[in-house]
Design an enzyme around this catalytic site. Structure first.
Site, PDB file in Angstrom:
ATOM      1  N   HIS A 163     -56.767  38.635  -8.605  1.00  0.00           N
ATOM      2  CA  HIS A 163     -58.001  39.310  -8.176  1.00  0.00           C
ATOM      3  C   HIS A 163     -59.024  39.252  -9.312  1.00  0.00           C
ATOM      4  O   HIS A 163     -58.806  39.807 -10.395  1.00  0.00           O
ATOM      5  CB  HIS A 163     -57.709  40.763  -7.801  1.00  0.00           C
ATOM      6  CG  HIS A 163     -58.795  41.403  -6.994  1.00  0.00           C
ATOM      7  ND1 HIS A 163     -58.551  41.974  -5.770  1.00  0.00           N
ATOM      8  CD2 HIS A 163     -60.114  41.558  -7.216  1.00  0.00           C
ATOM      9  CE1 HIS A 163     -59.685  42.473  -5.290  1.00  0.00           C
ATOM     10  NE2 HIS A 163     -60.654  42.232  -6.166  1.00  0.00           N
ATOM     11  N   LEU A 164     -60.116  38.596  -9.055  1.00  0.00           N
ATOM     12  CA  LEU A 164     -61.204  38.443 -10.025  1.00  0.00           C
ATOM     13  C   LEU A 164     -61.677  39.806 -10.521  1.00  0.00           C
ATOM     14  O   LEU A 164     -61.820  40.743  -9.735  1.00  0.00           O
ATOM     15  CB  LEU A 164     -62.368  37.709  -9.347  1.00  0.00           C
ATOM     16  CG  LEU A 164     -63.617  37.502 -10.172  1.00  0.00           C
ATOM     17  CD1 LEU A 164     -63.374  36.476 -11.257  1.00  0.00           C
ATOM     18  CD2 LEU A 164     -64.767  37.076  -9.275  1.00  0.00           C
ATOM     19  N   HIS A 165     -61.918  39.916 -11.803  1.00  0.00           N
ATOM     20  CA  HIS A 165     -62.504  41.128 -12.373  1.00  0.00           C
ATOM     21  C   HIS A 165     -63.185  40.768 -13.688  1.00  0.00           C
ATOM     22  O   HIS A 165     -62.684  39.955 -14.442  1.00  0.00           O
ATOM     23  CB  HIS A 165     -61.475  42.244 -12.568  1.00  0.00           C
ATOM     24  CG  HIS A 165     -60.288  41.845 -13.374  1.00  0.00           C
ATOM     25  ND1 HIS A 165     -59.273  41.038 -12.890  1.00  0.00           N
ATOM     26  CD2 HIS A 165     -59.933  42.143 -14.653  1.00  0.00           C
ATOM     27  CE1 HIS A 165     -58.358  40.869 -13.820  1.00  0.00           C
ATOM     28  NE2 HIS A 165     -58.731  41.524 -14.918  1.00  0.00           N
ATOM     29  N   GLN A 166     -64.344  41.359 -13.896  1.00  0.00           N
ATOM     30  CA  GLN A 166     -65.115  41.113 -15.113  1.00  0.00           C
ATOM     31  C   GLN A 166     -65.086  42.357 -15.990  1.00  0.00           C
ATOM     32  O   GLN A 166     -65.384  43.454 -15.535  1.00  0.00           O
ATOM     33  CB  GLN A 166     -66.563  40.761 -14.778  1.00  0.00           C
ATOM     34  CG  GLN A 166     -67.418  40.609 -16.026  1.00  0.00           C
ATOM     35  CD  GLN A 166     -68.681  39.845 -15.755  1.00  0.00           C
ATOM     36  OE1 GLN A 166     -68.676  38.647 -15.820  1.00  0.00           O
ATOM     37  NE2 GLN A 166     -69.746  40.559 -15.432  1.00  0.00           N
TER      38      GLN A 166
END
Length: 179
Positions: free
Chosen positions: A138-141
């Protein structure tokens, strides 16, 4: 204090080290919040938006993405901007997600500067195993506030960080300032 600290290997000789206990990090070390698979049902970033803001440490909810405090922060106020969709890679974002992730990152920086006088930031995404992503599915910045002198020997040599505030209190402060 250092003279009466005994080595942990049982030898009974002082090791001249001070101890800072960070028991909350053990959950991270054990991988308690790290999913074993790649499915949405195991994903903490998919579960967080289903909780109320306080329980999920959510600071702000947007249309396609949300802002959450990192449960295992590098520094006080360490935020993450996550799309609601369960996507692993930055190139998988829609145009709307791409724009909102950028807008929320910009707002996160403004809010962190206003409440904590952050002097700089580390902003980034770790993509894939080779890129160091702890949760790859899951993409997260990350938006990590920084201050001059905050990277002393503790995080570098001692692998310890000090956090001056409970996560719930930090979430409340940031959510109130978000506006």
């Amino acid at each position: 204090m250092a003279d009466d600290v005994v080595r942990q290997d049982g030898a009974g000789e002082p090791d001249q080290l001070e101890r800072l206990w960070t028991p909350y990090r053990m959950a991270y070390v054990r991988g308690d919040e790290r999913p074993s698979g790649t499915g949405e049902e195991e994903c903490p970033f998919c579960r967080i938006p289903t909780r109320d803001d306080e329980a999920g440490l959510v600071v702000h909810r947007g249309d396609t993405a949300y802002v959450v405090l990192n449960l295992f922060p590098y520094a006080a106020g360490h935020l993450m901007v996550c799309p609601y969709r369960h996507i692993p890679d930055y190139t998988d974002t829609t145009d709307a997600e791409l724009v909102e992730i950028g807008q929320l990152t910009k707002r996160a920086m403004t809010v962190l500067r206003s409440v904590s006088r952050a002097e700089g930031f580390n902003i980034g995404m770790n993509q894939g195993r080779a890129g160091g992503a702890g949760i790859r599915a899951h993409l997260h910045q990350h938006v990590v506030p920084r201050w001059v002198g905050d990277a002393n020997f503790l995080p570098i040599i001692g692998r310890t960080r000090t956090l001056p505030q409970l996560l719930g209190d930090t979430r409340e402060l940031l959510a109130s300032a978000w506006g």
